[in-house]
Design an enzyme around this catalytic site. Structure first.
Site, short mmCIF file in Angstrom:
data_model
loop_
_atom_site.label_atom_id
_atom_site.label_comp_id
_atom_site.label_asym_id
_atom_site.label_seq_id
_atom_site.Cartn_x
_atom_site.Cartn_y
_atom_site.Cartn_z
N GLY A 66 -6.66 2.84 18.72
CA GLY A 66 -5.67 2.32 17.77
C GLY A 66 -5.09 3.45 16.93
O GLY A 66 -5.74 4.46 16.68
N ASP A 126 -10.28 4.06 1.62
CA ASP A 126 -10.65 3.51 2.94
C ASP A 126 -11.50 4.49 3.74
O ASP A 126 -12.50 4.11 4.36
CB ASP A 126 -9.41 3.15 3.76
CG ASP A 126 -8.77 1.85 3.29
OD1 ASP A 126 -9.47 1.02 2.69
OD2 ASP A 126 -7.56 1.68 3.53
N GLY A 164 -2.01 1.55 10.71
CA GLY A 164 -2.24 1.98 9.33
C GLY A 164 -3.70 2.35 9.08
O GLY A 164 -3.99 3.39 8.47
N ARG A 206 -2.07 1.50 22.36
CA ARG A 206 -1.16 0.83 23.28
C ARG A 206 0.22 1.47 23.21
O ARG A 206 0.82 1.79 24.23
CB ARG A 206 -1.10 -0.66 22.91
CG ARG A 206 -0.11 -1.45 23.72
CD ARG A 206 -0.07 -2.89 23.28
NE ARG A 206 0.29 -3.05 21.88
CZ ARG A 206 0.44 -4.22 21.28
NH1 ARG A 206 0.26 -5.32 21.97
NH2 ARG A 206 0.77 -4.29 20.01
N THR A 207 0.73 1.63 21.99
CA THR A 207 2.03 2.27 21.80
C THR A 207 1.78 3.77 21.58
O THR A 207 1.41 4.20 20.48
CB THR A 207 2.75 1.66 20.59
OG1 THR A 207 2.71 0.23 20.73
CG2 THR A 207 4.19 2.12 20.48
N LYS A 261 0.80 -1.23 0.00
CA LYS A 261 0.00 0.00 0.00
C LYS A 261 0.84 1.29 0.00
O LYS A 261 0.38 2.31 -0.49
CB LYS A 261 -0.93 0.02 1.22
CG LYS A 261 -2.14 -0.91 1.07
CD LYS A 261 -2.99 -0.82 2.31
CE LYS A 261 -4.45 -1.04 1.99
NZ LYS A 261 -5.33 -0.64 3.10
N GLY A 283 -18.19 -3.61 10.80
CA GLY A 283 -17.11 -3.20 9.91
C GLY A 283 -17.20 -3.74 8.49
O GLY A 283 -16.43 -3.32 7.62
N GLN A 341 -15.61 0.76 0.49
CA GLN A 341 -14.31 1.23 -0.01
C GLN A 341 -14.04 0.70 -1.41
O GLN A 341 -13.22 1.26 -2.15
CB GLN A 341 -13.16 0.91 0.97
CG GLN A 341 -12.87 -0.56 1.23
CD GLN A 341 -12.09 -1.26 0.11
OE1 GLN A 341 -11.30 -0.61 -0.59
NE2 GLN A 341 -12.33 -2.54 -0.08
N ASP A 357 -4.72 13.63 -3.16
CA ASP A 357 -4.34 14.29 -1.91
C ASP A 357 -4.65 13.41 -0.71
O ASP A 357 -3.88 13.34 0.24
CB ASP A 357 -5.11 15.61 -1.74
CG ASP A 357 -4.61 16.66 -2.72
OD1 ASP A 357 -3.53 16.45 -3.30
OD2 ASP A 357 -5.31 17.67 -2.90
P1 ATR Z 1 -3.61 -1.80 10.65
O1 ATR Z 1 -2.96 -1.34 9.40
O2 ATR Z 1 -4.67 -2.84 10.43
O3 ATR Z 1 -4.09 -0.67 11.52
P2 ATR Z 1 -1.31 -2.12 12.35
O4 ATR Z 1 -0.67 -0.91 11.73
O5 ATR Z 1 -0.46 -3.28 12.68
O6 ATR Z 1 -2.47 -2.63 11.44
O7 ATR Z 1 -2.09 -1.65 13.68
C1 ATR Z 1 -2.75 -2.54 14.49
C2 ATR Z 1 -3.39 -1.74 15.64
O8 ATR Z 1 -3.89 -2.67 16.61
C3 ATR Z 1 -2.40 -0.87 16.38
O9 ATR Z 1 -3.08 0.26 16.90
C4 ATR Z 1 -1.94 -1.79 17.49
O10 ATR Z 1 -1.38 -1.15 18.61
P3 ATR Z 1 0.22 -0.89 18.66
O11 ATR Z 1 0.47 0.30 17.79
O12 ATR Z 1 0.50 -0.66 20.08
O13 ATR Z 1 0.87 -2.16 18.14
C5 ATR Z 1 -3.25 -2.44 17.86
N1 ATR Z 1 -3.02 -3.70 18.59
C6 ATR Z 1 -2.72 -4.91 18.07
N2 ATR Z 1 -2.62 -5.85 19.06
C7 ATR Z 1 -2.86 -5.20 20.23
C8 ATR Z 1 -2.91 -5.61 21.60
N3 ATR Z 1 -2.68 -6.88 21.97
N4 ATR Z 1 -3.20 -4.66 22.53
C9 ATR Z 1 -3.43 -3.38 22.17
N5 ATR Z 1 -3.40 -2.93 20.90
C10 ATR Z 1 -3.12 -3.83 19.94
#
Ligand code: ATR
Length: 270
Positions: free
Chosen positions: A126, A100, A129, A151-152, A63, A238, A245, A75
């Site tokens: 979250g 999307d 991506g 989480r992060t 992507k 969802g 999309q 854009d």
């Molecule tokens: P996508 O493109 O589908 O959004 P991604 O970029 O891998 O995929 O993002 C997955 C999302 O799910 C992220 O927000 C991720 O949190 P982190 O950025 O902390 O990794 C979240 N996610 C996945 N597993 C998780 C878990 N066990 N607890 C909390 N958040 C989780």
């Protein structure tokens, strides 16, 4: 002829979806899944138009890379940093778009007709991506403020840096608190998906007048949606986003705007 490129590709629902639309509209086209390795991407994109393809959908892991290989990037795709739809134009140019956000908003508009994005803040769980497209489309739809929790935390902060003042970052452990203000609630994490852990964010703060949606569509009714439904919220699954999309691509490639209805849902769930 159109298709979808990614790797792996076997799980993609797009062939079922486009195949259904081709059939119900009596069109003669084809829509083909193609497993394309990163090293072959450029060559494949050069070859497909010569083989008669009018475009492709793009999925993981291509992507971002397709944006560099395209001649024109919309854009909204630039803002999101990823493209999911390519149009091979007659003049040989490749046009990249990201639909999307369109799919996300359209799903809410069709399935929660009372939804007024401008009426109040949104809460986004979250910051991966998928969240980028959601945040961009919510701001575009007129949501006054977005509270985002991941989480992060740094990933949420990166979104805030890109999208500006209308975003506030909330600690993951406090994610339940941000629901108290939100009129739009979106789970963009993979939590709740079949085979993944459930989303454990406390939901008792959810407002009754909130519209709650989950990008996870397997299962169709996640814990978030079930709990929200119990609390009187409007919920939207969802699957609709996946269907909507795909509309702009199909329309550009095959010259007909496809309809999203219960038969479309059934075709994809088969
Ligand atoms: P996508 O493109 O589908 O959004 P991604 O970029 O891998 O995929 O993002 C997955 C999302 O799910 C992220 O927000 C991720 O949190 P982190 O950025 O902390 O990794 C979240 N996610 C996945 N597993 C998780 C878990 N066990 N607890 C909390 N958040 C989780």
């Amino acid at each position: 002829m159109a298709g979808v490129i990614g790797s792996p590709i076997a799980h993609s629902k797009s062939p079922q979806l486009h195949g259904h639309w081709l059939k119900v509209n009596g069109l003669k086209g084809f829509y083909i899944p193609m497993d394309v390795a990163a090293d072959d991407l450029e060559q494949v994109l050069r070859t497909l138009p010569r083989m008669g393809f009018v475009g492709v959908n793009v999925t993981v892991p291509h992507k971002e890379k397709v944006m560099e290989l395209a001649d024109l990037v919309t854009d909204r795709a630039t803002l999101i940093g990823a493209a999911n739809t390519l149009i091979f134009r007659k003049d040989g140019k490749i046009h990249a778009d990201n639909t999307d956000g369109y799919g996300f908003i359209q799903n809410l508009r069709e399935n929660a007709p009372g939804w007024v994005p401008a009426a109040g803040p949104a809460a986004v769980l979250g910051a991966g991506g998928a969240a980028r497209a959601i945040v961009a489309s919510l701001l575009d739809a007129g949501v006054p403020e977005i509270l985002i929790s991941n989480r992060t935390r740094v990933r949420a902060e990166a979104l805030q840096a890109d999208f500006g003042k209308r975003l506030s970052v909330v600690d993951w452990v406090q994610a339940g608190n941000m629901l108290e203000d939100a009129l739009t609630v979106v789970n963009t994490t993979s939590l709740g998906m079949m085979g993944k852990p459930p989303l454990r964010v406390p939901l008792d703060g959810l407002r009754k007048d909130a519209v709650v949606t989950d990008l996870v569509y397997a299962p169709l009714k996640t814990r978030l949606l079930l709990e929200a439904e119990k609390m009187g919220c409007t919920t939207v699954d969802g699957l609709g986003m996946l269907l909507y999309q795909a509309v702009p691509g199909f329309e550009r490639w095959f010259g007909m705007r496809p309809t999203v209805d219960s038969a479309t849902r059934a075709a994809v769930l088969r």
